[in-house]
Design an enzyme around this catalytic site. Structure first.
Site, PDB file in Angstrom:
ATOM      1  N   GLU A 120       0.855  -1.189   0.000  1.00  0.00           N
ATOM      2  CA  GLU A 120       0.000   0.000   0.000  1.00  0.00           C
ATOM      3  C   GLU A 120       0.894   1.243   0.000  1.00  0.00           C
ATOM      4  O   GLU A 120       1.834   1.318   0.795  1.00  0.00           O
ATOM      5  CB  GLU A 120      -0.916   0.021   1.220  1.00  0.00           C
ATOM      6  CG  GLU A 120      -1.931   1.144   1.162  1.00  0.00           C
ATOM      7  CD  GLU A 120      -2.881   1.173   2.361  1.00  0.00           C
ATOM      8  OE1 GLU A 120      -3.700   2.097   2.422  1.00  0.00           O
ATOM      9  OE2 GLU A 120      -2.798   0.290   3.221  1.00  0.00           O
ATOM     10  N   GLY A 260       3.144   2.284  10.477  1.00  0.00           N
ATOM     11  CA  GLY A 260       2.955   1.635  11.764  1.00  0.00           C
ATOM     12  C   GLY A 260       2.650   0.173  11.601  1.00  0.00           C
ATOM     13  O   GLY A 260       3.184  -0.686  12.309  1.00  0.00           O
ATOM     14  N   ALA A 261       1.778  -0.140  10.638  1.00  0.00           N
ATOM     15  CA  ALA A 261       1.392  -1.523  10.382  1.00  0.00           C
ATOM     16  C   ALA A 261       0.588  -1.555   9.093  1.00  0.00           C
ATOM     17  O   ALA A 261       0.209  -0.516   8.555  1.00  0.00           O
ATOM     18  CB  ALA A 261       0.571  -2.093  11.538  1.00  0.00           C
ATOM     19  N   MET A 262       0.317  -2.769   8.598  1.00  0.00           N
ATOM     20  CA  MET A 262      -0.411  -2.929   7.347  1.00  0.00           C
ATOM     21  C   MET A 262      -1.381  -4.093   7.457  1.00  0.00           C
ATOM     22  O   MET A 262      -1.019  -5.167   7.919  1.00  0.00           O
ATOM     23  CB  MET A 262       0.586  -3.161   6.199  1.00  0.00           C
ATOM     24  CG  MET A 262      -0.064  -3.359   4.851  1.00  0.00           C
ATOM     25  SD  MET A 262      -1.061  -1.926   4.371  1.00  0.00           S
ATOM     26  CE  MET A 262      -2.274  -2.710   3.326  1.00  0.00           C
ATOM     27  N   HIS A 296      -6.690  -1.507  15.230  1.00  0.00           N
ATOM     28  CA  HIS A 296      -6.903  -0.805  13.963  1.00  0.00           C
ATOM     29  C   HIS A 296      -6.733  -1.758  12.775  1.00  0.00           C
ATOM     30  O   HIS A 296      -7.605  -1.833  11.897  1.00  0.00           O
ATOM     31  CB  HIS A 296      -5.925   0.359  13.851  1.00  0.00           C
ATOM     32  CG  HIS A 296      -6.061   1.155  12.597  1.00  0.00           C
ATOM     33  ND1 HIS A 296      -6.833   2.290  12.521  1.00  0.00           N
ATOM     34  CD2 HIS A 296      -5.538   0.979  11.356  1.00  0.00           C
ATOM     35  CE1 HIS A 296      -6.770   2.782  11.292  1.00  0.00           C
ATOM     36  NE2 HIS A 296      -5.988   2.000  10.557  1.00  0.00           N
ATOM     37  N   GLU A 297      -5.623  -2.491  12.745  1.00  0.00           N
ATOM     38  CA  GLU A 297      -5.378  -3.369  11.599  1.00  0.00           C
ATOM     39  C   GLU A 297      -6.360  -4.526  11.560  1.00  0.00           C
ATOM     40  O   GLU A 297      -6.792  -4.948  10.480  1.00  0.00           O
ATOM     41  CB  GLU A 297      -3.933  -3.876  11.614  1.00  0.00           C
ATOM     42  CG  GLU A 297      -2.869  -2.791  11.682  1.00  0.00           C
ATOM     43  CD  GLU A 297      -3.028  -1.695  10.632  1.00  0.00           C
ATOM     44  OE1 GLU A 297      -3.562  -1.963   9.543  1.00  0.00           O
ATOM     45  OE2 GLU A 297      -2.623  -0.551  10.905  1.00  0.00           O
ATOM     46  N   GLU A 319      -9.788   4.441   6.103  1.00  0.00           N
ATOM     47  CA  GLU A 319      -8.931   4.871   7.209  1.00  0.00           C
ATOM     48  C   GLU A 319      -9.671   5.709   8.245  1.00  0.00           C
ATOM     49  O   GLU A 319      -9.524   5.496   9.441  1.00  0.00           O
ATOM     50  CB  GLU A 319      -7.706   5.614   6.680  1.00  0.00           C
ATOM     51  CG  GLU A 319      -6.772   4.748   5.847  1.00  0.00           C
ATOM     52  CD  GLU A 319      -6.200   3.557   6.593  1.00  0.00           C
ATOM     53  OE1 GLU A 319      -6.354   3.486   7.830  1.00  0.00           O
ATOM     54  OE2 GLU A 319      -5.608   2.685   5.938  1.00  0.00           O
TER      55      GLU A 319
END
Length: 868
Positions: A120, A260-262, A296-297, A319
């Protein structure tokens, strides 16, 4: 640059001419020469015999159509065009890539000893030529081949369906994802890890295997992440009725990661910062951050994966909504008031600053050059506030009906922001047609409110005027639909029921026009009004509160956020006043009644400690800067420091008593223990400025049995520039130089030091054996903290801070332009400063603009800033 990058516009969106329904990938992994074979089922959607695929930094080895070698193609910069194709066909492409040299950390790269991907927004095109756009959804099958000794774990999306052994010590694993997804959600990880395993049983009885992969030796730091994952799965079922949909859920922690993360489907790749924690290495804020990002992820599985965005202009669809969901998750599990305060601090500080910068844009932007520049506080944080306003207007029940309809309509598709609003409106019968302007209008609205009380008629009138200042690319503004949450109080603190035209009304006023008046009846005495409770809209509020009214709200407001906000408004009044005094050469002053009000909060037995800690925390320099047309960096710093010292001196006994009574012998991350620790360390940050501060801080460092108290002592020594600072910093470095993640905390203190020689110390620190300009975490902790959180020295009058930033940005432009693009933001706000500083910042921006190889990430921001 030889050729200026071209902008893309939302209005120019066109659906794809071809789609891909299935893709079978085979990776033969090698450090410098990985071969990728991609077999795609392609179908023509519009009349076109030419297939145009995206690709960057690829070596094309072979092209086949329906099993036959195909030579009718052309490679150009960033694309592959294949000609004279049938309506449906199987396309086979073989490419070669170099993961080891991929310092941009997009596509497939090496993170330490492991192979890792980040796709992404447009990273998949660095793996193979493809229709790399979010509205092309395909079912992915992935076969990974690698050396078994170096890479015993071979991971990808979906469910593991097969595996086998090969000659020469190599092996393979095959994964199949049953859910169609865009290429940006593809993931691959190969390496050697320690694994924490658990299982979750969904509400319908499905068993899901949970696996968290961490670097060898870090297994004892993965437990909190697993607990957070299980809590996330349970919460999403209970609050939103959403279950997980695969047999396995995997998280991999890597050290080299731009974000931060995916949320890649079934295989989340995380920055190790948001996975690894134990009491020796992590602070309370680290624990809370891990919980929020894990949530969140995971929540993206439905709001982002099952329903994805049609194009990148719609990024806030996934998001903003998912940030709202993770904020609610953290609020339901912890302190709702404290979480709300922390969310609002981000909006009022850096997000409002972004709104006022040359990069100002709506939460659904209309124009972009580099897609990675979409990952902004506006799209994420302001986007979540827009979702929260919808929740406020519809209520929990109406919002959940809207979510259910949204999934019924769009599950398995690529949707738009308009699709989401339509589902919310249709499910609730609440008219959101005016509200939709929040998606297309940039900038921060201001609400100017005044009031009148009619003693004879017993009516109280609120007059509300809204306006939004022009932004760089959007001069004309329209009135927005703003939910204004209010409450009226009698002198004794009782709530006065709201009544209009003889009928009871809710606390939410629908402000839709540029000017409106609201008349409340049967108000038997002049009330005190609480405005914008819960920060019900991301706006600036102007209302002429007296000190007495603000102190009243600090004591009597029923809503905890409103109590905190009253305290912030009281502080803001005297921060502004003292900045003006300082500029006029007058003495600093803070009234006794203001100090008494904060003393009362500190001593309150009714308020939770974490909330009191937030109450006692001053607004940041960056937030205060946003209150002024021209930022006086030194005056703001001087006033904030003076307020800190005055409170410390006048509340010394209360601060010390609170500090002593809140000491804890054992460390736990239970909510109550965390709150007490937060308040105790807030008290320490004040006490550090007193005569006995050095011994107190030194003693806490020596006796600390957890990283939270250790870092609180070091931060207090750093900001107060205590004599013990160097001893503590040296001791910490000697203990933790083997652990980059822990050292990031030390690097941040170096970057934010108020010492006059901070810049030379930072340059020297860049030679520290733990520091690397190739690691985004190290860069953000040392250099990012200086640029973003050390305004006095970054904006030094001699221009040294700007020159340093320019040097770093030119270096990162070559190696990792995405990180460079995030670091440059403080330089973009040059017009907020005096002419001398503007000139020096402009010089550095012009130097960047003159580079022949300036990356698109930086080009977009630099040119906008210079145009301003």
């Amino acid at each position: 640059m030889s050729q200026s990058p071209q902008a893309k516009y939302r209005k120019d969106y066109q659906s794809p001419e071809h789609t891909i329904s299935h893709i079978d990938l085979t990776f033969d992994l090698h450090d410098t020469a990985t071969q990728v074979t991609a077999v795609s089922k392609v179908k023509q959607l519009k009349k076109s015999e030419t297939l145009v695929l995206d690709g960057e930094q690829l070596s094309l080895l072979a092209v086949e159509v329906d099993g036959q070698v195909w030579s009718d193609y052309q490679e150009t910069e960033g694309r592959l065009e294949i000609y004279h194709l049938p309506p449906e066909f199987t396309l086979t492409l073989k490419t070669e890539i170099n993961p080891l040299e991929n310092t941009a950390l997009e596509g497939l790269y090496k993170s330490g000893g492991a192979f890792c991907t980040q796709c992404e927004a447009e990273g998949f095109r660095r793996i193979t030529y493809y229709l790399d756009r979010p509205d092309v959804l395909a079912k992915f099958t992935t076969k990974i081949i690698a050396d078994k000794t170096e890479n015993p774990f071979l991971l990808s999306n979906g469910n593991k369906v097969d595996s086998g052994e090969l000659d020469s010590g190599r092996h393979w694993v095959k994964w199949e994802d049953p859910h169609p997804k865009p290429a940006y959600l593809f993931a691959l990880v190969a390496g050697d890890f320690d694994v924490l395993r658990d299982q979750y049983v969904t509400g319908s009885g499905r068993h899901v295997d949970l696996e968290i992969f961490v670097d060898k030796g870090n297994l004892n730091r993965a437990g909190h992440a697993m607990t957070s994952l299980i809590n996330s799965m349970k919460w999403d079922e209970e609050r939103f009725g959403l279950e997980y949909d695969l047999d396995i859920y995997m998280i991999v922690a890597v050290d080299f990661f731009n974000m931060g993360a995916m949320e890649n489907k079934g295989l989340n790749v995380f920055n190790s910062k948001f996975v690894l924690a134990n009491e020796e290495t992590a602070t309370d804020n680290d624990y809370l951050g891990i919980e929020a990002v894990i949530g969140h992820e995971y929540f993206h599985n439905w709001t982002g994966n099952r329903v994805t965005c049609r194009d990148w202009f719609q990024l806030s669809l996934k998001e903003g909504l998912t940030v709202f969901r993770d904020q609610e998750f953290s609020s339901d599990l912890g302190s709702r008031a404290v979480n709300r305060i922390n969310n609002v601090r981000i909006i009022r500080g850096p997000q409002f600053a972004e709104d006022a910068s040359p990069m100002s844009h709506p939460i659904r932007p209309d124009k972009v050059i580099e897609m990675n520049n979409f990952y902004t506080l506006t799209v994420y944080e302001k986007g979540s506030e827009v979702i929260r306003m919808i929740h406020t207007l519809l209520g929990e029940e109406g919002f959940q009906k809207g979510m259910k309809l949204y999934f019924e309509r769009h599950d398995g598709t690529a949707a738009t922001c308009d699709d989401f609003v339509a589902a919310m409106q249709d499910a609730s019968d609440v008219d959101l047609s005016d509200f939709k302007r929040w998606y297309s209008q940039s900038g921060t609205p201001t609400l100017k409110v005044d009031s009148q009380y009619d003693t004879e008629a017993q009516t109280f009138t609120l007059n509300v005027a809204q306006s939004t200042p022009a932004t760089q690319e959007q001069k004309e503004k329209q009135a927005l639909h703003i939910p204004l949450d209010i409450e009226l109080y009698a002198k004794n603190g009782d709530v006065i029921p709201l009544q209009c035209n003889g009928l009871k009304v809710t606390n939410i006023l629908d402000v839709k026009q540029e000017k409106e008046s609201f008349v409340f009846e049967n108000v038997q005495e002049k009330p005190v009004v609480s405005l914008l409770r819960e920060f019900s809209a991301p706006v600036k509020l102007e209302y002429d509160y007296s000190d007495q009214e603000l102190i009243f709200l600090m004591n009597y407001a029923k809503n905890d956020f409103a109590r905190w906000d009253a305290g912030q408004m009281l502080l803001a009044k005297y921060i502004r006043e003292n900045v003006a005094k300082l500029q006029q050469g007058k003495a600093f002053s803070l009234p006794e009644e203001v100090l008494d009000a904060f003393r009362g909060v500190l001593l309150s037995q009714k308020l939770e400690p974490a909330f009191v800690a937030e109450f006692m925390s001053l607004p940041s320099h960056n937030e205060v800067s946003g209150w002024f047309d021209t930022v006086d960096v030194d005056a703001i710093d001087s006033v904030l420091t003076s307020i800190k010292k005055v409170i410390a001196v006048n509340l010394e006994d209360e601060l010390m008593a609170t500090y002593r009574v809140l000491e804890q012998k054992e460390y736990t991350i239970e909510h109550d223990a965390l709150g007490k620790r937060t308040l105790r360390n807030t008290c320490l940050s004040y006490l550090a400025h007193l005569d006995d501060g050095n011994s107190l801080v030194h003693a806490q460092y020596q006796s600390a049995n957890n990283m939270t108290d250790t870092m609180a002592a070091m931060a207090a020594a750093n900001l107060a520039q205590l004599p013990c600072r160097e001893e503590l910093m040296s001791d910490f470095s000697s203990k933790w130089s083997h652990d980059g993640l822990v050292m990031d905390k030390w690097f941040s203190l170096q970057g934010t030091s108020p010492a006059e020689n901070v810049l030379s110390v930072i340059k020297e620190t860049m030679n520290h054996p733990t520091f690397s300009l190739k690691n985004p975490n190290r860069i953000r902790s040392l250099i990012g903290s200086f640029l973003n959180a050390n305004p006095v020295h970054f904006h030094a009058k001699d221009g040294s801070g700007y020159e340093f930033a320019g040097e770093i940005l030119r270096t990162l432009n070559e190696s990792n332009p995405q990180v460079a693009s995030r670091l440059i933001d403080p330089m973009l706000k040059l017009r907020r400063y005096d002419a001398h500083r503007q000139k020096m910042m402009r010089k550095e921006l012009e130097n960047l603009a003159a580079m022949d190889n300036l990356a698109k990430d930086l080009y977009e921001k630099v040119t906008k800033a210079l145009e301003a």
